[in-house]
Design an enzyme around this catalytic site. Structure first.
Site, short mmCIF file in Angstrom:
data_model
loop_
_atom_site.label_atom_id
_atom_site.label_comp_id
_atom_site.label_asym_id
_atom_site.label_seq_id
_atom_site.Cartn_x
_atom_site.Cartn_y
_atom_site.Cartn_z
CB CYS A 102 -4.38 7.62 6.02
SG CYS A 102 -3.54 8.05 7.56
CD GLN A 134 -2.76 1.45 2.27
OE1 GLN A 134 -2.21 1.80 3.30
NE2 GLN A 134 -4.07 1.32 2.17
NE ARG A 180 -10.55 -0.56 14.83
CZ ARG A 180 -11.60 0.22 15.08
NH1 ARG A 180 -11.53 1.12 16.03
NH2 ARG A 180 -12.69 0.13 14.34
C1 LIG Z 1 -3.15 1.35 14.26
C2 LIG Z 1 -3.83 1.44 12.92
C3 LIG Z 1 -3.06 1.57 11.78
C4 LIG Z 1 -3.68 1.66 10.52
N1 LIG Z 1 -2.91 1.79 9.40
C5 LIG Z 1 -3.50 1.81 8.18
C6 LIG Z 1 -2.70 1.86 7.00
O1 LIG Z 1 -1.47 1.87 7.02
N2 LIG Z 1 -3.37 1.90 5.81
C7 LIG Z 1 -4.74 1.88 5.73
O2 LIG Z 1 -5.29 1.90 4.62
N3 LIG Z 1 -5.49 1.83 6.82
C8 LIG Z 1 -4.91 1.79 8.04
N4 LIG Z 1 -5.68 1.68 9.16
C9 LIG Z 1 -7.15 1.55 9.01
C10 LIG Z 1 -7.54 0.07 8.98
O3 LIG Z 1 -6.96 -0.60 7.88
C11 LIG Z 1 -9.07 -0.09 8.92
O4 LIG Z 1 -9.56 0.55 7.77
C12 LIG Z 1 -9.78 0.49 10.14
O5 LIG Z 1 -9.06 0.19 11.33
C13 LIG Z 1 -11.21 -0.03 10.26
O6 LIG Z 1 -11.22 -1.43 10.33
P1 LIG Z 1 -11.43 -2.24 11.72
O7 LIG Z 1 -12.70 -1.76 12.34
O8 LIG Z 1 -11.45 -3.69 11.32
O9 LIG Z 1 -10.27 -1.89 12.61
C14 LIG Z 1 -5.09 1.63 10.42
C15 LIG Z 1 -5.86 1.49 11.58
C16 LIG Z 1 -5.25 1.39 12.81
C17 LIG Z 1 -6.10 1.24 14.05
#
Ligand SMILES: Cc1cc2nc3c(=O)[nH]c(=O)nc-3n(C[C@H](O)[C@H](O)[C@H](O)COP(=O)(O)O)c2cc1C
Length: 321
Positions: free
Chosen positions: A95, A65, A218
């Site tokens: 992001c 990515q 997460r």
């Molecule tokens: C600590 C952390 C780091 C993340 N880093 C990225 C990233 O590098 N690229 C991205 O597209 N999304 C990133 N996200 C977003 C997640 O990929 C995801 O879209 C978001 O956490 C919602 O999904 P979930 O409810 O399953 O956590 C990050 C989220 C968290 C909490």
């Protein structure tokens, strides 16, 4: 691609490093995402960024990515990655972090459909890669259907949507049903993401959004087995749990720790502490464990603390049983 894997592990900065991806593969997951990588830093050969991609040629199914907002730089980064053996690139349009959106990248791109069109066009033409895009619903409102349509027209092969807007950050619930509007505008597969934590939420998210697959972020930290377990249970009607035995859980945590020790060659103990602390989730004495682990002096102490946490939980299991 989606025929083989309907549950994708998300890209997560600070978590989905080389080691975590290797662990996922050992647990039966084929496609994995890197952490987001700055296209500009890559082109400028920033040492920390190069470190992030140094062994990437050893990962045949990794999806890298990238983030940025200059079409030419994004294309150049794609060519560099292609020369390293990379076949799949994902563009970050979700992001919400201030340091990222300030530069016009990440979720800020959702306000700039013309730049998005240019970026997706240039990146998909830059090399023979499979391109995907990960977005949010929009900046403030749901503008994702139009943007996803543009991405498809310019060469994207699938879209992932974290079903929240940028202004929502991580608050409120993910609005899976809003993603239906995206599905209506595109013919390429749609992956739904946000608040999926088990088989039941995975099934509901798919039903509400009409998506073709799901992505988990997460909930896989400290529980990497969830990806293959949800994949197995996704289309079964039985309400299988995603829990695994304490013994298996400990084995996976120990493997993760060992892989980190090898890869980081005893540096970066703090990365290990952060990752390993999550394996205590839902266990007895986890608050004490998390505090102790952050004070640990070395790798050996982290391992001893981990073993002793599980030992105490095994004993409790026997007492209760
Ligand atoms: C600590 C952390 C780091 C993340 N880093 C990225 C990233 O590098 N690229 C991205 O597209 N999304 C990133 N996200 C977003 C997640 O990929 C995801 O879209 C978001 O956490 C919602 O999904 P979930 O409810 O399953 O956590 C990050 C989220 C968290 C909490």
């Amino acid at each position: 691609m989606l025929k083989i894997q309907r549950v994708l592990p998300a890209p997560m900065a600070g978590y989905t490093d080389f080691v975590f991806r290797k662990l996922l593969r050992r647990l039966g997951v084929k496609y994995t995402f890197t952490e987001m990588i700055s296209a500009k830093a890559l082109v400028l050969k920033n040492p920390r960024t190069l470190e992030m991609v140094k062994k990437i040629n050893k990962e045949p199914d990794v999806i890298v990515q990238i983030f940025g907002n200059e079409p030419k730089t994004m294309a150049e980064a794609t060519r560099l990655l292609y020369d390293m053996g990379i076949k799949r690139i994902d563009i970050n349009m979700g992001c919400p972090q201030r340091k990222v959106v300030r530069t016009g990248a990440g979720a800020a791109l959702m306000k700039e459909p013309l730049i998005v069109a240019q970026i997706v066009r240039e990146v998909s033409k830059a090399a023979d890669i499979i391109l995907s895009v990960k977005m949010r619903l929009g900046w403030r409102e749901n503008t994702a259907p139009e943007l996803a349509y543009i991405c498809e027209q310019e060469g994207a092969k699938f879209i992932t949507v974290h079903a929240r807007t940028k202004t929502q950050m991580f608050s409120g619930n993910a609005k899976w049903d809003e993603a239906k509007k995206i599905k209506k505008r595109i013919t390429i597969p749609l992956i739904i993401n946000g608040d999926i934590i088990d088989i039941k939420t995975a099934q509901t998210a798919i039903r509400d959004s009409n998506a073709d697959g799901i992505m988990i972020a997460r909930a896989m930290i400290g529980s990497p087995w969830i990806i293959s377990l949800v994949e197995k249970g996704l289309y079964s009607s039985s309400n299988k749990s995603i829990d695994i035995s304490l013994k298996k859980r400990l084995d996976i945590a120990l493997t993760h720790l060992e892989l980190m020790r090898e890869y980081y060659n005893k540096r970066n103990l703090w990365v290990a502490k952060r990752q390993i602390s999550h394996y205590s989730h839902g266990l007895r004495y986890s608050a004490y464990f998390r505090k102790a682990i952050f004070n640990a002096k070395d790798w050996k102490e982290v391992k001893i603390l981990l073993l002793s946490l599980f030992e105490k939980n095994f004993k409790k299991d026997i007492t209760i049983g």
